[in-house]
Scaffold this motif. Sequence first.
Motif, PDB file in Angstrom:
ATOM      1  N   ASN A   6       8.365 -40.014 -27.455  1.00 40.55           N
ATOM      2  CA  ASN A   6       9.648 -39.687 -28.049  1.00 40.55           C
ATOM      3  C   ASN A   6      10.214 -38.426 -27.421  1.00 40.55           C
ATOM      4  OD1 ASN A   6       8.513 -37.383 -29.538  1.00 40.55           O
ATOM      5  ND2 ASN A   6       7.545 -38.952 -30.801  1.00 40.55           N
ATOM      6  N   GLN A   7      11.442 -38.133 -27.775  1.00 39.11           N
ATOM      7  CA  GLN A   7      12.156 -37.013 -27.175  1.00 39.11           C
ATOM      8  C   GLN A   7      11.448 -35.691 -27.435  1.00 39.11           C
ATOM      9  OE1 GLN A   7      14.937 -38.086 -25.580  1.00 39.11           O
ATOM     10  NE2 GLN A   7      15.348 -36.122 -24.626  1.00 39.11           N
ATOM     11  N   LYS A   8      10.900 -35.531 -28.627  1.00 40.02           N
ATOM     12  CA  LYS A   8      10.237 -34.281 -28.976  1.00 40.02           C
ATOM     13  C   LYS A   8       9.018 -34.025 -28.108  1.00 40.02           C
ATOM     14  CE  LYS A   8       8.218 -31.751 -32.858  1.00 40.02           C
ATOM     15  NZ  LYS A   8       7.873 -31.807 -34.309  1.00 40.02           N
ATOM     16  N   LYS A  11      10.095 -33.245 -24.587  1.00 41.77           N
ATOM     17  CA  LYS A  11      10.639 -31.886 -24.512  1.00 41.77           C
ATOM     18  C   LYS A  11       9.511 -30.852 -24.511  1.00 41.77           C
ATOM     19  CE  LYS A  11      14.326 -30.852 -26.914  1.00 41.77           C
ATOM     20  NZ  LYS A  11      15.236 -30.494 -28.036  1.00 41.77           N
ATOM     21  N   ASN A  12       8.532 -31.034 -25.385  1.00 40.92           N
ATOM     22  CA  ASN A  12       7.417 -30.090 -25.458  1.00 40.92           C
ATOM     23  C   ASN A  12       6.606 -30.076 -24.165  1.00 40.92           C
ATOM     24  OD1 ASN A  12       8.070 -29.302 -28.049  1.00 40.92           O
ATOM     25  ND2 ASN A  12       6.693 -30.762 -29.025  1.00 40.92           N
ATOM     26  N   LYS A  59      16.099 -27.693 -23.599  1.00 40.28           N
ATOM     27  CA  LYS A  59      16.524 -27.645 -24.998  1.00 40.28           C
ATOM     28  C   LYS A  59      17.716 -28.552 -25.267  1.00 40.28           C
ATOM     29  CE  LYS A  59      14.620 -23.092 -26.033  1.00 40.28           C
ATOM     30  NZ  LYS A  59      14.906 -21.689 -26.412  1.00 40.28           N
ATOM     31  N   ASN A  61      17.982 -31.400 -23.893  1.00 43.19           N
ATOM     32  CA  ASN A  61      17.467 -32.746 -23.608  1.00 43.19           C
ATOM     33  C   ASN A  61      17.952 -33.307 -22.272  1.00 43.19           C
ATOM     34  OD1 ASN A  61      15.928 -33.019 -25.987  1.00 43.19           O
ATOM     35  ND2 ASN A  61      17.763 -33.565 -27.138  1.00 43.19           N
TER      36      ASN A  61
END
Length: 353
Positions: A6-8, A11-12, A59, A61
């Motif tokens: 997923n996007q989270k 991103k992490n 941040k 995306n």
Amino acid sequence: MDYFFNQKIAKNMSLLLNTIFLCMHIFFFIFFTYYHVVIMAGFNIFSIIFYFCSYAFIKKNMLAKYINLMAFEVIVHMIFAVVCVGMGCGFQMCLICIVCIFFYAEYFSLKMNNGKSNVSGSLLSALSVTSYVGLLFGMYGREPLYVIDDKVQLFMYVAMAVITFAVMIVSLKLMTLFFLKSEARLSRQAEYDALTGLPNRHYIMRHLNRILEKDEADGYWLAMVDIDNFKKINDTYGHNFGDKALKALAGILSDDKHDVTVCRWGGEEFLIIGRLMEATRPPFDKIDAIRGQVEEYELMCESEDADIPKRVPLTVTIGAAAYSNETTIEDWVSIADKRLYVGKYNGKNRVVC
């Protein structure tokens, strides 16, 4: 997109990668400044600014743009570094390990964009390989622009080798974990019913086959369970309420106190499997207790229509059969199914063994 990609998470992972690269370039800046490699010291000031600014890309995306720009920065940086200090410091090895990150990024991009990737691992890797091979030929027989002590070169070569292996090992380990998670999720989807959370027919058939292969089938009974008048429930209260009835029944059948294995066979039919204790016939009292528990369950309808009863009758008819020698699983299930229909034709809400 599944729960593990997923996007989270992307991103992490990008934030972590960006921080590592930023720290590396701070170290490179100190190294090149100390040894008066002016060109690379200046280049690393640009790199440090780039990686600081990249936090904003991440941040927002803009992960694909970040990966593509990062790839360009790494490739150009390593080309300049080798031209300036030679192959002896090992900067060219980063062109190898970065390939893992390219395909890692492409994989994430594919998973998050329904099979469409904004990152081309193949193209970026081709640029990296071309740069590496070009440096091998281009630097052959040529002296670098700056001369660095052999011991320092050895230290840097070892450091770059460690970084290269670390990036490759971590990337491949994470990719392995992602594959295992995806396979586990797909396996659960293939073997479990989405509505009730119970195993499905595919799972239970494998379970029965394992019992048969171990020659333990003669110690088991199975029963086919069917909701009475389920079509009427759907027609009167709607399919959403029908789903509620199915989930309620699944919860009753799978109660630990029954000590049985339960699956959703299909539609409003469920299959339960239990062990024979002393008798050679299915335990009528135990199965009838399950039927009674279903009958006593208060299935409530929240409809505001006064003509529709609030408490909805929920009953089941059950046909059960113990295993008999040399019977196939299909025949075993068929016997239970036939007994189920005997119960249906004789008034429903009963157990036939």
